[in-house]
Design a protein around this motif. Structure first.
Motif, PDB file in Angstrom:
ATOM      1  N   ASN A 141     -22.605  18.574 -58.775  1.00  0.00           N
ATOM      2  CA  ASN A 141     -22.604  19.923 -58.206  1.00  0.00           C
ATOM      3  C   ASN A 141     -23.176  20.960 -59.160  1.00  0.00           C
ATOM      4  OD1 ASN A 141     -21.843  21.510 -55.871  1.00  0.00           O
ATOM      5  ND2 ASN A 141     -20.277  22.450 -57.182  1.00  0.00           N
ATOM      6  N   ALA A 185     -29.351  21.099 -59.939  1.00  0.00           N
ATOM      7  CA  ALA A 185     -30.286  21.321 -58.837  1.00  0.00           C
ATOM      8  C   ALA A 185     -31.404  20.293 -58.959  1.00  0.00           C
ATOM      9  CB  ALA A 185     -30.855  22.730 -58.891  1.00  0.00           C
ATOM     10  N   VAL A 223     -27.404  20.420 -55.665  1.00  0.00           N
ATOM     11  CA  VAL A 223     -28.206  21.367 -54.883  1.00  0.00           C
ATOM     12  C   VAL A 223     -29.609  20.787 -54.784  1.00  0.00           C
ATOM     13  CG1 VAL A 223     -29.156  23.696 -54.801  1.00  0.00           C
ATOM     14  CG2 VAL A 223     -26.837  23.332 -55.662  1.00  0.00           C
ATOM     15  N   LYS A 224     -30.113  20.641 -53.574  1.00  0.00           N
ATOM     16  CA  LYS A 224     -31.382  19.917 -53.386  1.00  0.00           C
ATOM     17  C   LYS A 224     -32.411  20.799 -52.696  1.00  0.00           C
ATOM     18  CE  LYS A 224     -28.991  16.712 -51.225  1.00  0.00           C
ATOM     19  NZ  LYS A 224     -27.601  16.898 -51.665  1.00  0.00           N
ATOM     20  N   LEU A 278     -34.129  27.861 -57.233  1.00  0.00           N
ATOM     21  CA  LEU A 278     -33.150  26.994 -57.897  1.00  0.00           C
ATOM     22  C   LEU A 278     -32.595  27.644 -59.160  1.00  0.00           C
ATOM     23  CD1 LEU A 278     -34.839  23.497 -57.442  1.00  0.00           C
ATOM     24  CD2 LEU A 278     -32.968  24.522 -56.113  1.00  0.00           C
ATOM     25  N   ALA A 291     -29.594  29.510 -58.255  1.00  0.00           N
ATOM     26  CA  ALA A 291     -28.466  28.752 -57.704  1.00  0.00           C
ATOM     27  C   ALA A 291     -27.352  28.643 -58.751  1.00  0.00           C
ATOM     28  CB  ALA A 291     -28.940  27.359 -57.292  1.00  0.00           C
ATOM     29  N   ASP A 292     -26.163  28.321 -58.287  1.00  0.00           N
ATOM     30  CA  ASP A 292     -24.998  28.215 -59.170  1.00  0.00           C
ATOM     31  C   ASP A 292     -24.966  26.824 -59.808  1.00  0.00           C
ATOM     32  OD1 ASP A 292     -22.648  28.742 -60.480  1.00  0.00           O
ATOM     33  OD2 ASP A 292     -21.372  28.375 -58.726  1.00  0.00           O
ATOM     34  N   VAL A 293     -25.936  26.576 -60.682  1.00  0.00           N
ATOM     35  CA  VAL A 293     -26.047  25.307 -61.408  1.00  0.00           C
ATOM     36  C   VAL A 293     -26.398  25.620 -62.854  1.00  0.00           C
ATOM     37  CG1 VAL A 293     -26.774  24.004 -59.352  1.00  0.00           C
ATOM     38  CG2 VAL A 293     -28.502  25.064 -60.838  1.00  0.00           C
TER      39      VAL A 293
END
Length: 330
Positions: free
Chosen positions: A255, A258, A276-277, A298, A301-303
């Protein structure tokens, strides 16, 4: 400073952008490759503001954008015969030519070097603006130094809001990757930066061999090892290694990652993972068009990291490999 967003297809907006440029301020402009951060190339003090806004070293040269091949002679000491052939085949378009600079061209533009990069962008609104300005626009990509190049106005604002006077919004860029840089200042043509125009295409037009040095120390835009980078670390992995490594992680660890990929087999392998993809096309033109957009998305994103599936290795994908290798460099 308040950065104004202007529509490039509006006459009043073009007039306003023209006035801003003539006053010595900066305007971000759309091109078919990426958005550029532009100043009148005949105003050295304005050009210096580009380096300040980006945080870019002053010895890194800029590309001068003109509206036709007829304007090249204004900026260079001599125009070799090959320029007409290359312009006829590839301009307007994503090809930058390196030529000996004319005496009047400021070394602020050329980063202190004796050559200058010239190209005619394939964007109708920008060509009209250049014609109105009757000068050249010095413009690197419109992003903070070493970060991802912007391919829409929103991405420009993300990195440049408050630092520049205006952004001309021309929608998403059609090509999405920076131009090929071809050095024709010597007898042997050399590609100094891979881009959408390939070695084979140039050789067909010139009828001679074009060299691509394995490495070189010529100062050209985008030639530093670490470049085009998101704020989060990027890893390039083969399809198999990416799938097996991701599968071996816990769901909470997945999780935090990405994944940017393009192949159908990897898509199947990723089914059910918590990562995340984002999928890009396997068509090179579409992949290149959307690569920077995907990396921007990306990055927000929260990564904590971005994994990228290695793309194909043939000549057509050379510019993609160049950008991804620099985006993942330490």
């Amino acid at each position: 400073m308040i950065t104004e967003v202007l529509a490039i297809d509006d006459e009043q907006s073009l007039d306003k952008a023209l006035a801003v440029l003539r006053s010595g301020e900066l305007v971000a402009i759309p091109t078919e490759t990426v958005y550029g951060l532009a100043a009148d190339a005949n105003q050295p003090d304005a050009v210096r503001k580009i380096f300040a806004a980006k945080g870019r070293p002053a010895d890194h040269p800029l590309i001068v954008h003109v509206d036709s091949v007829d304007k090249v002679e204004r900026w260079v000491a001599q125009v070799p015969e090959c320029v007409a052939k290359l312009a006829d085949a590839f301009w307007p378009g994503p090809l930058t030519l390196i030529l000996p600079k004319a005496n009047h061209v400021s070394t602020v533009v050329t980063g202190g070097h004796s050559t200058v990069g010239i190209r005619v962008p394939n964007q109708s609104g920008v060509l009209k603006l250049l014609s109105m300005l009757d000068s050249g626009l010095a413009a690197p990509s419109a992003n903070p130094y070493k970060r991802i190049s912007p391919t829409n106005a929103e991405q420009v604002m993300y990195g440049m809001d408050g630092k520049i006077a205006a952004v001309l919004d021309g929608g998403p860029c059609e090509v999405g990757l920076e131009s090929t840089i071809l050095d024709v200042s010597t007898d042997v043509p050399r590609i100094l930066r891979a881009g959408p125009i390939t070695k084979s295409q140039i050789e067909t037009v010139l009828g001679c061999e074009v060299h691509i040095p394995q490495s070189h120390n010529v100062a050209v835009p985008g030639n530093v090892k670490a470049h085009y980078q998101p704020s989060k670390p990027v890893q390039l992995l083969s399809s198999e290694l990416l799938a097996t490594t991701l599968t071996g992680l816990s769901r909470s660890a997945q999780n935090d990652i990405a994944v940017l990929y393009y192949s159908e087999p990897l898509q199947m392998a990723l089914e059910g993972s918590a990562a995340v993809k984002m999928k890009l096309s396997s068509d090179k033109q579409l992949y290149g068009q959307n690569l920077y957009y995907a990396l921007h998305q990306l990055d927000q994103a929260d990564v904590s990291q971005i994994w990228v599936e290695l793309p194909p290795t043939d000549e057509l994908w050379l510019d993609v490999h160049d950008r991804l290798s620099r985006s993942s460099a330490k």
